[in-house]
Design a protein around this motif. Structure first.
Motif, PDB file in Angstrom:
ATOM      1  N   VAL A 281       1.025  -1.348  -0.138  1.00 42.56           N
ATOM      2  CA  VAL A 281       0.027   0.020  -0.036  1.00 42.56           C
ATOM      3  C   VAL A 281       1.051   1.207   0.074  1.00 42.56           C
TER       4      VAL A 281
ATOM      5  N   ALA B  58       2.982   4.125  -3.271  1.00 41.95           N
ATOM      6  CA  ALA B  58       3.866   4.055  -4.196  1.00 41.95           C
ATOM      7  C   ALA B  58       4.971   4.851  -3.789  1.00 41.95           C
ATOM      8  N   GLY B  59       5.243   5.373  -2.642  1.00 42.93           N
ATOM      9  CA  GLY B  59       6.379   6.407  -2.445  1.00 42.93           C
ATOM     10  C   GLY B  59       7.601   5.820  -2.280  1.00 42.93           C
TER      11      GLY B  59
ATOM     12  N   ALA C  19       7.431  12.785  -3.099  1.00 38.74           N
ATOM     13  CA  ALA C  19       8.703  13.223  -4.156  1.00 38.74           C
ATOM     14  C   ALA C  19       8.538  12.989  -5.576  1.00 38.74           C
TER      15      ALA C  19
ATOM     16  N   TYR D 218       4.601  18.100  -4.395  1.00 35.28           N
ATOM     17  CA  TYR D 218       4.267  18.223  -3.053  1.00 35.28           C
ATOM     18  C   TYR D 218       5.478  18.955  -2.341  1.00 35.28           C
ATOM     19  N   GLY D 219       6.108  20.056  -2.721  1.00 33.55           N
ATOM     20  CA  GLY D 219       6.912  20.737  -2.046  1.00 33.55           C
ATOM     21  C   GLY D 219       8.352  20.267  -2.611  1.00 33.55           C
TER      22      GLY D 219
ATOM     23  N   ILE E  70      15.057  18.111  -1.663  1.00 31.37           N
ATOM     24  CA  ILE E  70      16.630  18.096  -1.879  1.00 31.37           C
ATOM     25  C   ILE E  70      17.000  16.618  -1.315  1.00 31.37           C
TER      26      ILE E  70
ATOM     27  N   ASP F 259      -7.742   3.264  -3.464  1.00 29.16           N
ATOM     28  CA  ASP F 259      -7.589   3.161  -2.031  1.00 29.16           C
ATOM     29  C   ASP F 259      -7.458   1.699  -1.439  1.00 29.16           C
ATOM     30  N   TYR F 260      -6.468   1.019  -1.023  1.00 25.09           N
ATOM     31  CA  TYR F 260      -6.457  -0.156  -0.709  1.00 25.09           C
ATOM     32  C   TYR F 260      -7.566  -0.609  -0.082  1.00 25.09           C
TER      33      TYR F 260
ATOM     34  N   PRO G  98      -0.838   5.809   6.515  1.00 27.78           N
ATOM     35  CA  PRO G  98      -1.080   6.112   8.109  1.00 27.78           C
ATOM     36  C   PRO G  98      -1.358   4.976   8.972  1.00 27.78           C
TER      37      PRO G  98
ATOM     38  N   GLU H  25      -4.861   5.044  10.424  1.00 32.88           N
ATOM     39  CA  GLU H  25      -5.877   4.817   9.443  1.00 32.88           C
ATOM     40  C   GLU H  25      -6.132   3.348   9.319  1.00 32.88           C
TER      41      GLU H  25
ATOM     42  N   PHE I 190       0.267  24.277  -1.329  1.00 33.38           N
ATOM     43  CA  PHE I 190       1.364  24.665  -2.477  1.00 33.38           C
ATOM     44  C   PHE I 190       0.929  25.498  -3.261  1.00 33.38           C
TER      45      PHE I 190
ATOM     46  N   GLU J 146       4.736  27.839  -0.104  1.00 34.10           N
ATOM     47  CA  GLU J 146       4.312  26.795   1.041  1.00 34.10           C
ATOM     48  C   GLU J 146       3.585  27.618   1.932  1.00 34.10           C
TER      49      GLU J 146
ATOM     50  N   LEU K 102       4.474   7.922   7.382  1.00 34.52           N
ATOM     51  CA  LEU K 102       3.376   7.683   7.720  1.00 34.52           C
ATOM     52  C   LEU K 102       3.142   6.521   8.556  1.00 34.52           C
TER      53      LEU K 102
HETATM   54  C1  LIG Z   1       6.787  19.527   2.002  1.00 32.20           C
HETATM   55  C2  LIG Z   1       7.965  18.336   2.160  1.00 32.20           C
HETATM   56  C3  LIG Z   1       9.213  18.590   1.744  1.00 32.20           C
HETATM   57  C4  LIG Z   1      10.135  17.587   1.804  1.00 32.20           C
HETATM   58  N1  LIG Z   1      11.337  17.807   1.515  1.00 32.20           N
HETATM   59  C5  LIG Z   1      12.232  16.888   1.593  1.00 32.20           C
HETATM   60  C6  LIG Z   1      13.671  17.191   1.391  1.00 32.20           C
HETATM   61  O1  LIG Z   1      14.164  18.366   0.843  1.00 32.20           O
HETATM   62  N2  LIG Z   1      14.532  16.094   1.461  1.00 32.20           N
HETATM   63  C7  LIG Z   1      14.410  14.929   2.053  1.00 32.20           C
HETATM   64  O2  LIG Z   1      15.342  14.056   2.169  1.00 32.20           O
HETATM   65  N3  LIG Z   1      13.129  14.752   2.431  1.00 32.20           N
HETATM   66  C8  LIG Z   1      11.817  15.735   2.332  1.00 32.20           C
HETATM   67  N4  LIG Z   1      10.745  15.536   2.646  1.00 32.20           N
HETATM   68  C9  LIG Z   1      10.460  13.839   3.034  1.00 32.20           C
HETATM   69  C10 LIG Z   1       9.970  12.981   2.022  1.00 32.20           C
HETATM   70  O3  LIG Z   1       8.958  13.653   1.156  1.00 32.20           O
HETATM   71  C11 LIG Z   1       9.779  11.591   2.611  1.00 32.20           C
HETATM   72  O4  LIG Z   1      10.733  11.234   3.620  1.00 32.20           O
HETATM   73  C12 LIG Z   1       9.373  10.449   1.503  1.00 32.20           C
HETATM   74  O5  LIG Z   1       8.726  10.958   0.627  1.00 32.20           O
HETATM   75  C13 LIG Z   1       8.774   9.496   2.351  1.00 32.20           C
HETATM   76  O6  LIG Z   1       8.283   8.394   1.592  1.00 32.20           O
HETATM   77  P1  LIG Z   1       7.237   7.410   2.032  1.00 32.20           P
HETATM   78  O7  LIG Z   1       7.267   6.364   1.053  1.00 32.20           O
HETATM   79  O8  LIG Z   1       7.594   6.703   3.302  1.00 32.20           O
HETATM   80  O9  LIG Z   1       5.631   8.131   2.175  1.00 32.20           O
HETATM   81  P2  LIG Z   1       5.043   8.985   1.011  1.00 32.20           P
HETATM   82  O10 LIG Z   1       6.161   9.497   0.092  1.00 32.20           O
HETATM   83  O11 LIG Z   1       3.980   9.944   1.929  1.00 32.20           O
HETATM   84  O12 LIG Z   1       4.089   7.672   0.301  1.00 32.20           O
HETATM   85  C14 LIG Z   1       3.116   7.122   0.731  1.00 32.20           C
HETATM   86  C15 LIG Z   1       2.121   6.798  -0.162  1.00 32.20           C
HETATM   87  O13 LIG Z   1       1.111   5.927   0.127  1.00 32.20           O
HETATM   88  C16 LIG Z   1      -0.120   6.556  -0.378  1.00 32.20           C
HETATM   89  N5  LIG Z   1      -1.379   5.884   0.642  1.00 32.20           N
HETATM   90  C17 LIG Z   1      -1.472   6.553   1.768  1.00 32.20           C
HETATM   91  N6  LIG Z   1      -2.659   5.853   2.063  1.00 32.20           N
HETATM   92  C18 LIG Z   1      -3.065   5.074   1.300  1.00 32.20           C
HETATM   93  C19 LIG Z   1      -4.334   4.355   0.957  1.00 32.20           C
HETATM   94  N7  LIG Z   1      -5.161   3.969   1.961  1.00 32.20           N
HETATM   95  N8  LIG Z   1      -4.314   3.521  -0.178  1.00 32.20           N
HETATM   96  C20 LIG Z   1      -3.501   3.480  -1.236  1.00 32.20           C
HETATM   97  N9  LIG Z   1      -2.340   4.503  -0.967  1.00 32.20           N
HETATM   98  C21 LIG Z   1      -2.200   5.101  -0.012  1.00 32.20           C
HETATM   99  C22 LIG Z   1       0.095   7.941  -0.443  1.00 32.20           C
HETATM  100  O14 LIG Z   1      -0.734   8.596  -1.345  1.00 32.20           O
HETATM  101  C23 LIG Z   1       1.319   8.025  -0.688  1.00 32.20           C
HETATM  102  O15 LIG Z   1       1.854   8.370  -2.170  1.00 32.20           O
HETATM  103  C24 LIG Z   1       9.772  16.384   2.396  1.00 32.20           C
HETATM  104  C25 LIG Z   1       8.510  16.120   2.777  1.00 32.20           C
HETATM  105  C26 LIG Z   1       7.472  17.163   2.544  1.00 32.20           C
HETATM  106  C27 LIG Z   1       6.208  16.716   2.900  1.00 32.20           C
END
Ligand SMILES: Cc1cc2nc3c(=O)[nH]c(=O)nc-3n(C[C@H](O)[C@H](O)[C@H](O)COP(=O)(O)OP(=O)(O)OC[C@H]3O[C@@H](n4cnc5c(N)ncnc54)[C@H](O)[C@@H]3O)c2cc1C
Length: 373
Positions: free
Chosen positions: A7, A9-10, A41, A55-56, A59, A220-221, A238, A241, A257, A303, A348
């Motif tokens: 669940v 694709a980050g 990202a 989403y911002g 770097i 949504d999963y 999360p 959730e 944004f 932002e 999350l």
């Molecule tokens: C504004 C901002 C700026 C940042 N800048 C930096 C930076 O400059 N340098 C840096 O190193 N880090 C930065 N970060 C942190 C970086 O974004 C995170 O560390 C990274 O993206 C986390 O990856 P993740 O896969 O854990 O989470 P996420 O990228 O949040 O991916 C989680 C995914 O799960 C999906 N999802 C959630 N719930 C469900 C559901 N119920 N069903 C299906 N899909 C779902 C979401 O849509 C999302 O795409 C920043 C974060 C933010 C918010």
């Protein structure tokens, strides 16, 4: 029937899906509720051909060679050293506040005197959290700390978090310390750079066109859970959730944004300018400084911090405070009870303020310790 239902694709979901396919030769289905991969990202080219971070600004910086080596399989890098200025009383000064900021703010002799005081007390190259500097027993240092606190930290923190700095975990305010140095770079990590063709291209190379990885976007999963057969679930959404908010919702801070394009080649002198005391936004970032793109126009991202409301906007920042960490721990204990069937991973799911490199390191660790066994 898939081996893993993933669940999100980050970074977390994509790094794990790729490892599971490449190392184990096993099948995953990634379910993503947004219309694209890459999580926060994700980047895209706007109507003017300028690469924008939806989403911002993101770097990439790290001290982990392992993380660099891993991601370098999927991207080349442009060298980039991020620099941030804060607009204080109409003057742009380097942030983290450093010895160069001192010279820009104070008359020459006073700046020289304070620089010597800081060097004598802390030594060149040290980073002092502002809340620690404020505890200084030296009257002049305490006065300087109060000045920096009021002009650079206090209102920025209030805007960003809607909290006073001392209401947050000390680790948050320590992320932007006072830096006893002439080094104007925002980060000092060994490796700093940007994926040469952007983050989305990197994710595409990581998981796109892999016969062992299926991706369901706009899904949504919870809506498909009963119709998919899988051996194990990897959950990067999360954690509250997942458990139907049974102990209450974990608090987050959200952002709105605005991406603005101007008919000039460059809009501002550096990547990011912070506005601690003016406007209702925190910062403005000009993407072309980060991406090294050439274009006759330029796009900036502004932002605006917002309260997070479930179902209305996105949970961007976990709010690191004792009460919230305790609440998260209640969920973490529930997660332990089902650890044989569900793996929680990511910003999350772990409710941690991870940077990208930390989230990649965490996913690789989980793969080694809990999946490739
Ligand atoms: C504004 C901002 C700026 C940042 N800048 C930096 C930076 O400059 N340098 C840096 O190193 N880090 C930065 N970060 C942190 C970086 O974004 C995170 O560390 C990274 O993206 C986390 O990856 P993740 O896969 O854990 O989470 P996420 O990228 O949040 O991916 C989680 C995914 O799960 C999906 N999802 C959630 N719930 C469900 C559901 N119920 N069903 C299906 N899909 C779902 C979401 O849509 C999302 O795409 C920043 C974060 C933010 C918010």
């Amino acid at each position: 029937m898939v081996d893993y239902l993933i669940v999100g694709a980050g970074f977390s979901g994509c790094v794990l899906a790729e490892r599971i396919a490449t190392v184990l030769g096993k099948k995953s289905l990634i379910v993503e509720k947004r219309s694209h991969i890459g999580g926060n990202a994700y980047d895209y080219y706007n109507e003017y051909g300028i690469l924008v971070h939806k989403y911002g600004p993101h770097i990439f910086h790290t001290n982990s060679q392992k993380v660099v080596d891993h991601l370098s399989q999927f991207t080349n890098w442009n060298a980039y050293q991020h620099k941030v200025l804060a607009n204080v009383d109409g003057i742009n000064i380097p942030v983290p506040f450093n010895l160069n900021s001192l010279s820009l703010i104070f008359p020459h002799e006073k700046a020289q005197h304070l620089e010597k005081l800081l060097l004598d007390n802390f030594g060149y190259g040290t980073k002092i959290p502002i809340l620690q500097l404020r505890q200084s027993t030296d009257g002049e240092l305490a006065e300087l700390a109060e000045f920096i606190y009021q002009k650079v930290f206090l209102n920025y923190t209030k805007k960003q978090w809607n909290l006073e700095p001392d209401e947050l975990d000390a680790a948050v305010t320590a992320r932007v310390p006072v830096f006893i140095s002439h080094d104007n770079r925002y980060f000092q990590d060994d490796f700093q750079g940007m994926p040469m063709e952007g983050y989305s291209a990197m994710f595409e190379r990581m998981i796109g066109n892999n016969p062992l990885i299926d991706i369901a976007l706009n899904t949504d999963y919870a809506d498909i859970l009963s119709s998919i057969q899988f051996n194990k679930l990897i959950f990067t959404g999360p954690i509250d959730e997942y458990f139907n908010y049974q102990f209450g919702a974990l608090p987050y801070r959200s952002l709105r944004f605005e991406h603005e394009t101007y008919n000039v080649e460059f809009y501002q002198e550096t990547g990011t300018i912070n506005y601690p005391n003016t406007f209702d936004y925190t910062r403005r970032t000009e993407l072309k400084h980060l991406t090294s793109q050439k274009n006759e126009r330029t796009t900036c991202t502004i932002e605006f911090p917002q309260p997070f409301i479930i179902g209305e906007n996105e949970p961007y920042y976990p709010i690191p405070q004792t009460y919230n960490n305790d609440l998260y721990n209640q969920y973490a204990r529930e997660a332990e009870k089902i650890e044989d069937s569900v793996i929680f991973c990511g910003r999350l799911a772990d409710y941690k303020y991870y940077n990208m490199d930390q989230v990649v390191a965490r996913a690789l660790h989980i793969f080694e310790k809990r999946i490739n066994i």
